[in-house]
Design an enzyme around this catalytic site. Structure first.
Site, PDB file in Angstrom:
ATOM      1  N   SER A  29       0.858  -1.176   0.000  1.00 15.12           N
ATOM      2  CA  SER A  29       0.000   0.000   0.000  1.00 15.12           C
ATOM      3  C   SER A  29       0.895   1.227   0.000  1.00 15.12           C
ATOM      4  O   SER A  29       2.063   1.147   0.420  1.00 15.12           O
ATOM      5  CB  SER A  29      -0.885   0.015   1.258  1.00 15.12           C
ATOM      6  OG  SER A  29      -1.529   1.260   1.432  1.00 15.12           O
ATOM      7  N   TYR A  75      -2.364  -1.278  10.468  1.00 15.12           N
ATOM      8  CA  TYR A  75      -2.336  -1.274   9.003  1.00 15.12           C
ATOM      9  C   TYR A  75      -1.052  -0.617   8.508  1.00 15.12           C
ATOM     10  O   TYR A  75      -0.349  -1.171   7.647  1.00 15.12           O
ATOM     11  CB  TYR A  75      -3.561  -0.547   8.458  1.00 15.12           C
ATOM     12  CG  TYR A  75      -3.706  -0.656   6.952  1.00 15.12           C
ATOM     13  CD1 TYR A  75      -4.249  -1.802   6.374  1.00 15.12           C
ATOM     14  CD2 TYR A  75      -3.298   0.372   6.113  1.00 15.12           C
ATOM     15  CE1 TYR A  75      -4.379  -1.915   5.000  1.00 15.12           C
ATOM     16  CE2 TYR A  75      -3.423   0.268   4.738  1.00 15.12           C
ATOM     17  CZ  TYR A  75      -3.967  -0.871   4.189  1.00 15.12           C
ATOM     18  OH  TYR A  75      -4.094  -0.991   2.822  1.00 15.12           O
TER      19      TYR A  75
END
Length: 269
Positions: A138, A151
């Site tokens: 990401s 995350y």
């Protein structure tokens, strides 16, 4: 790498980027095993793609499930050429994230990649190289994710593992790409980055992603990823502006941290 004729495994392929990747791979002439915790969703996607796609349900952080995926691919289509470690989950919020939330994020977003590489790389080396490992991380792994510590940290680790894998085995024929998108129109963005009970952090996380750049469709991302794999680029950025942000970060870390604080404050105002 030429995609036509290759055998690929795609995890997290029941929807979103994974499903779109599987469709693009089949369209390019590959044969694909789709994997997802939601086996029924993966089966529906595979059925829509025809005889060159099959589905397996299971937790792709589980080494036994990964081994079963590889065995199914080999039995159905032949040796695995490409592995797309695409499955990913959100996590907790801040310092109150539980150990279970941290463990889940690290298991799916990092250790699933490690275990797949552990099973695949020795075989690729014995064949003289030629294998290709694609890890979906990401932009949060290059920058950070406001609102969710698990995350952000797990995606940084996914980038780090992909770098290590490429540095360690790239000269022996194992190719590696790391995919780092910002906003993509998936269930994860729409409500999975942060648990819903953390409403403020969940809103912050979504605002941070959607205000930083265009939200792409999974199909747009899949097209960019396949182009990057064909050209054998390590860092695949569906949002090119991430590179500019990353360069700013590296050029003056303190200034970047201050900027992120201001960005967070503006989103919370």
């Amino acid at each position: 790498m030429e995609i036509s004729g290759k055998v690929a495994i795609v995890t997290g392929a029941g929807a979103g980027i994974g499903a779109a990747l599987a469709a693009r791979l089949v369209a390019a002439g590959a044969r694909v095993v789709l994997a997802d915790l939601d086996g029924a969703s993966a089966a529906r996607v595979a059925e829509s793609l025809g005889a060159d796609a099959v589905a397996v349900g299971g937790d792709v952080a589980d080494e036994a499930v990964i081994r079963a995926l590889i065995e199914r691919a080999e039995a159905q289509f032949g040796p695995v050429d490409l592995y797309f470690a695409n499955a990913g989950i959100g996590g907790g919020a801040g310092l109150d994230s539980t150990d279970e939330q941290w463990a889940a994020a690290l298991e799916v977003n990092v250790m699933a990649h490690v275990r797949a590489a552990r099973l695949l790389v020795p075989g690729w080396l014995s064949r003289g190289g030629g294998g290709y490992f694609v890890g979906t991380a990401s932009a949060a792994g290059l920058l950070t994710q406001l609102g969710s510590a698990p995350y952000a940290v797990s995606k940084h680790a996914a980038v780090g593992f992909a770098e290590w894998l490429s540095v360690t085995y790239g000269d022996r024929g194992v190719r590696v790409s790391c995919v780092c998108p910002m906003g993509v129109d998936t269930r994860l963005l729409r409500g999975g980055l942060v648990p819903p009970e953390h409403a403020a952090e969940a809103e912050l996380a979504v605002k941070a992603v959607t205000s930083a750049g265009e939200v792409l469709s999974p199909e747009e991302v899949a097209e960019i990823v396949l182009a990057g794999v064909t050209d054998e680029h390590f860092l695949i950025l569906p949002h090119p502006e991430v590179l500019k942000m990353y360069r700013h970060k590296g050029s003056d870390y303190d200034r970047w941290i201050d900027g992120m604080r201001r960005f967070q404050a503006a989103l919370q105002a």
